[in-house]
Design a protein around this motif. Structure first.
Motif, PDB file in Angstrom:
ATOM      1  N   ASP A   3      71.605   2.767  73.926  1.00 10.77           N
ATOM      2  CA  ASP A   3      70.543   3.631  73.447  1.00 10.77           C
ATOM      3  C   ASP A   3      69.202   3.689  74.324  1.00 10.77           C
ATOM      4  O   ASP A   3      69.204   2.519  75.203  1.00 10.77           O
ATOM      5  CB  ASP A   3      70.262   3.487  72.130  1.00 10.77           C
ATOM      6  CG  ASP A   3      69.891   2.365  71.680  1.00 10.77           C
ATOM      7  OD1 ASP A   3      69.147   1.811  72.377  1.00 10.77           O
ATOM      8  OD2 ASP A   3      69.960   2.095  70.268  1.00 10.77           O
ATOM      9  N   ASP A   4      68.335   4.278  73.863  1.00 14.40           N
ATOM     10  CA  ASP A   4      66.942   4.452  74.743  1.00 14.40           C
ATOM     11  C   ASP A   4      66.192   3.203  74.426  1.00 14.40           C
ATOM     12  O   ASP A   4      65.214   2.947  74.890  1.00 14.40           O
ATOM     13  CB  ASP A   4      66.285   5.702  74.427  1.00 14.40           C
ATOM     14  CG  ASP A   4      66.191   5.859  72.926  1.00 14.40           C
ATOM     15  OD1 ASP A   4      66.218   4.964  71.992  1.00 14.40           O
ATOM     16  OD2 ASP A   4      65.237   6.931  72.647  1.00 14.40           O
ATOM     17  N   LYS A   5      66.584   2.393  73.402  1.00 18.09           N
ATOM     18  CA  LYS A   5      65.939   1.091  73.227  1.00 18.09           C
ATOM     19  C   LYS A   5      66.799  -0.103  73.688  1.00 18.09           C
ATOM     20  O   LYS A   5      66.452  -1.229  73.361  1.00 18.09           O
ATOM     21  CB  LYS A   5      65.606   0.783  71.592  1.00 18.09           C
ATOM     22  CG  LYS A   5      64.816   1.909  71.240  1.00 18.09           C
ATOM     23  CD  LYS A   5      64.504   1.683  69.643  1.00 18.09           C
ATOM     24  CE  LYS A   5      63.566   2.634  68.927  1.00 18.09           C
ATOM     25  NZ  LYS A   5      63.444   2.629  67.653  1.00 18.09           N
ATOM     26  N   LYS A   6      67.672   0.129  74.801  1.00 18.00           N
ATOM     27  CA  LYS A   6      68.420  -0.799  75.460  1.00 18.00           C
ATOM     28  C   LYS A   6      69.531  -1.666  74.587  1.00 18.00           C
ATOM     29  O   LYS A   6      69.620  -2.775  74.632  1.00 18.00           O
ATOM     30  CB  LYS A   6      67.543  -1.965  76.124  1.00 18.00           C
ATOM     31  CG  LYS A   6      66.422  -1.199  76.666  1.00 18.00           C
ATOM     32  CD  LYS A   6      66.987  -0.663  78.068  1.00 18.00           C
ATOM     33  CE  LYS A   6      66.032  -0.059  78.869  1.00 18.00           C
ATOM     34  NZ  LYS A   6      66.565   0.685  80.004  1.00 18.00           N
TER      35      LYS A   6
ATOM     36  N   PRO B 216      75.735  11.073  71.200  1.00 22.70           N
ATOM     37  CA  PRO B 216      74.777  11.624  70.315  1.00 22.70           C
ATOM     38  C   PRO B 216      73.629  10.443  70.299  1.00 22.70           C
ATOM     39  O   PRO B 216      72.351  10.761  70.263  1.00 22.70           O
ATOM     40  CB  PRO B 216      75.134  11.961  69.017  1.00 22.70           C
ATOM     41  CG  PRO B 216      76.466  12.321  69.465  1.00 22.70           C
ATOM     42  CD  PRO B 216      76.830  11.391  70.404  1.00 22.70           C
ATOM     43  N   THR B 217      73.965   9.137  70.271  1.00 24.06           N
ATOM     44  CA  THR B 217      73.099   8.330  70.107  1.00 24.06           C
ATOM     45  C   THR B 217      72.740   7.273  71.585  1.00 24.06           C
ATOM     46  O   THR B 217      71.857   6.342  71.234  1.00 24.06           O
ATOM     47  CB  THR B 217      73.540   7.130  69.135  1.00 24.06           C
ATOM     48  OG1 THR B 217      74.770   6.735  69.593  1.00 24.06           O
ATOM     49  CG2 THR B 217      73.826   8.086  67.595  1.00 24.06           C
ATOM     50  N   ALA B 218      73.284   7.764  72.392  1.00 27.65           N
ATOM     51  CA  ALA B 218      73.008   6.855  73.634  1.00 27.65           C
ATOM     52  C   ALA B 218      72.504   7.563  74.861  1.00 27.65           C
ATOM     53  O   ALA B 218      72.640   8.925  74.798  1.00 27.65           O
ATOM     54  CB  ALA B 218      74.311   6.113  73.939  1.00 27.65           C
ATOM     55  N   VAL B 219      71.941   6.843  75.898  1.00 32.49           N
ATOM     56  CA  VAL B 219      71.460   7.435  77.223  1.00 32.49           C
ATOM     57  C   VAL B 219      72.793   8.019  77.896  1.00 32.49           C
ATOM     58  O   VAL B 219      73.731   6.915  78.115  1.00 32.49           O
ATOM     59  CB  VAL B 219      70.428   6.474  77.902  1.00 32.49           C
ATOM     60  CG1 VAL B 219      70.216   6.989  79.274  1.00 32.49           C
ATOM     61  CG2 VAL B 219      69.329   6.018  76.832  1.00 32.49           C
ATOM     62  N   PRO B 220      72.858   8.946  78.262  1.00 33.98           N
ATOM     63  CA  PRO B 220      74.061   9.360  79.080  1.00 33.98           C
ATOM     64  C   PRO B 220      74.129   8.756  80.397  1.00 33.98           C
ATOM     65  O   PRO B 220      73.218   8.256  80.899  1.00 33.98           O
ATOM     66  CB  PRO B 220      73.783  11.005  79.450  1.00 33.98           C
ATOM     67  CG  PRO B 220      72.778  11.444  78.493  1.00 33.98           C
ATOM     68  CD  PRO B 220      71.851  10.142  77.979  1.00 33.98           C
TER      69      PRO B 220
ATOM     70  N   VAL C 143      76.785   0.505  83.438  1.00 30.93           N
ATOM     71  CA  VAL C 143      75.849  -0.028  82.492  1.00 30.93           C
ATOM     72  C   VAL C 143      74.476   0.982  82.871  1.00 30.93           C
ATOM     73  O   VAL C 143      74.066   0.654  83.825  1.00 30.93           O
ATOM     74  CB  VAL C 143      75.574  -1.465  82.286  1.00 30.93           C
ATOM     75  CG1 VAL C 143      74.512  -1.433  81.238  1.00 30.93           C
ATOM     76  CG2 VAL C 143      76.835  -2.269  81.917  1.00 30.93           C
ATOM     77  N   ALA C 144      74.349   1.833  81.997  1.00 25.71           N
ATOM     78  CA  ALA C 144      73.149   2.666  82.387  1.00 25.71           C
ATOM     79  C   ALA C 144      73.207   3.279  83.726  1.00 25.71           C
ATOM     80  O   ALA C 144      72.251   3.476  84.451  1.00 25.71           O
ATOM     81  CB  ALA C 144      71.846   1.942  82.007  1.00 25.71           C
ATOM     82  N   GLY C 145      74.546   3.439  84.119  1.00 25.02           N
ATOM     83  CA  GLY C 145      74.271   4.278  85.549  1.00 25.02           C
ATOM     84  C   GLY C 145      74.603   3.154  86.642  1.00 25.02           C
ATOM     85  O   GLY C 145      74.824   3.602  87.593  1.00 25.02           O
ATOM     86  N   LEU C 146      74.350   1.905  86.354  1.00 27.39           N
ATOM     87  CA  LEU C 146      74.693   0.917  87.323  1.00 27.39           C
ATOM     88  C   LEU C 146      76.197   0.315  87.453  1.00 27.39           C
ATOM     89  O   LEU C 146      76.508   0.071  86.423  1.00 27.39           O
ATOM     90  CB  LEU C 146      73.556  -0.091  86.996  1.00 27.39           C
ATOM     91  CG  LEU C 146      72.132   0.194  87.143  1.00 27.39           C
ATOM     92  CD1 LEU C 146      71.265  -0.917  86.960  1.00 27.39           C
ATOM     93  CD2 LEU C 146      71.817   0.968  88.523  1.00 27.39           C
ATOM     94  N   ALA C 147      76.544  -0.071  88.638  1.00 24.51           N
ATOM     95  CA  ALA C 147      77.924  -0.622  88.869  1.00 24.51           C
ATOM     96  C   ALA C 147      77.578  -1.921  88.947  1.00 24.51           C
ATOM     97  O   ALA C 147      76.868  -2.391  90.056  1.00 24.51           O
ATOM     98  CB  ALA C 147      78.707   0.193  89.604  1.00 24.51           C
ATOM     99  N   THR C 148      78.258  -2.935  88.421  1.00 24.35           N
ATOM    100  CA  THR C 148      78.026  -4.532  88.526  1.00 24.35           C
ATOM    101  C   THR C 148      79.687  -4.967  88.694  1.00 24.35           C
ATOM    102  O   THR C 148      80.571  -4.445  88.412  1.00 24.35           O
ATOM    103  CB  THR C 148      77.244  -5.039  87.656  1.00 24.35           C
ATOM    104  OG1 THR C 148      77.887  -4.995  86.365  1.00 24.35           O
ATOM    105  CG2 THR C 148      75.770  -4.338  87.606  1.00 24.35           C
TER     106      THR C 148
END
Length: 367
Positions: free
Chosen positions: A72-75, A195-199, A5-10
């Motif tokens: 996205d950038d607004k979580k 296009p709508t999410a944080v990579p 999630v957003a670059g984090l592994a859990t």
């Protein structure tokens, strides 16, 4: 299962069952040896790591079932993505080359209202590096013509597999002073974008450590490539009549060291839980043998004219041999034919695994 999630592994959601666990793997594009490795790999939990499962010096495998949330950038959640990452690796005894078959399979997407998964892209980018301090002069690796794929889910589903080949040039000449070692690492970076999410990205989704050499007969074929993080074992059995005395001696040295000679309190002998390391230098090997023979003569006296030989463990062809500091060795008289057969088994293991000077290996005794 990896959850990213957003670059984090859990840890994965409790009780969650990803679609990738419900669908069969697609193997139509695999060669028979790849399919065999993949089948075996699926049974090893080590495959679900960055390093993967390293079967031996010539085969490795990564299998990571991945679950990813796109935010996205607004979580806010934009969608969920499941896929299986596979990487099959092959090195060769006789060629300075390593091959990888990478694939993204069993892709499933779940989007929120208004989100279009057809616009999502999955990227794979392979790169390599060289450890100059562990390599010979002027080390080089040649990368494949294509090392990156950035495609949509539909494109990955249409063509899940792709191949990469890394090589290392050599002079074609045998030189004992320069075995043309190139110590390298191949890494996979992955990225998922919308296009709508944080990579999301992982700079080292998977990696493998490889070594190219031109060592000649001491390693078997003149040149070759190996996965250096493979665990190499010399296995002997107490039930094998050809080497049962050698096997018993090694087992006693590993498990009952204080009852072996030389005997002293607190004695420990390596090779079981800690590795041994190959020694090429013939003069140092002779010093190891001389130290072991001196112990045999001190304990059993003159054994010349018998069919017995002085067996030493760790072996004379290791840096931990009898002449090494600390006297962490055992010497014992055993049947000469048994001793010689054990020596041949050791040399066969060296050549079959391209064990070079200083390379680590273990010794395992089975019932």
């Amino acid at each position: 299962m990896l959850v990213l999630v957003a670059g984090l592994a859990t840890a994965g959601p409790a009780g969650a069952t990803a679609p990738s666990q419900l669908l069969p793997a697609t193997t139509a594009a695999l060669a028979p040896e790849e399919d065999d490795l993949r089948t075996e790999c699926a049974t090893h939990k080590e495959a679900n790591t960055r390093k993967g499962w390293i079967k031996n010096r010539f085969e490795s495998c990564v299998h990571q079932p991945v679950y990813l949330k796109l935010i996205d950038d607004k979580k806010r959640l934009r969608g969920e993505l499941w896929f299986d990452l596979w990487i099959l690796g092959f090195t060769y005894d006789g060629s300075r080359r390593v091959d990888y078959t990478s694939s993204i399979e069993n892709i499933n997407a779940k989007a929120v209202a208004g989100e279009n998964p057809a616009t999502w892209k999955i990227d794979q980018n392979f790169s390599h590096s060289i450890n100059a301090s562990a390599s010979g002069p002027n080390p080089k690796m040649i990368k494949p013509a294509v090392t990156n794929r950035s495609e949509t889910i539909a494109q990955w589903k249409a063509k899940p597999f792709w191949q990469l080949k890394y090589t290392s040039p050599d002079t074609g000449k045998l030189d004992a002073a320069n075995t043309q070692i190139v110590s390298g690492m191949v890494s996979l970076e992955m990225r998922v974008s919308s296009p709508t999410a944080v990579p999301w990205s992982d700079p080292v989704m998977a990696y493998s450590s490889v070594r190219f050499d031109y060592a000649g007969p001491t390693a078997g074929k003149f040149k070759g490539t190996v996965f250096t993080e493979a665990r190499v074992e010399l296995v002997m059995s107490l039930k094998d009549p050809a080497v049962n005395e050698s096997a018993r001696h090694i087992l006693d040295a590993q498990t009952l060291p204080e009852r072996t000679f030389p005997s002293f309190p607190g004695k420990s002998v390596p090779g079981g839980s800690t590795p041994l390391h190959r020694l090429i230098d013939k003069d140092k090997q002779e010093k190891n043998r001389d130290a072991a023979i001196a112990t045999c003569k001190d304990v059993w006296g003159d054994y010349s004219g018998t069919k017995l030989q002085c067996d030493e463990y760790p072996f004379a062809s290791t840096k931990e041999g009898a002449a090494a500091p600390g006297k962490r060795f055992s010497a014992r008289l055993i049947d000469g034919t048994d001793n010689e057969t054990g020596g041949r088994r050791l040399n066969e293991m060296f050549t079959l695994n391209r064990i070079l000077d200083g390379d680590a290996f273990y010794v395992k005794i089975t019932p």
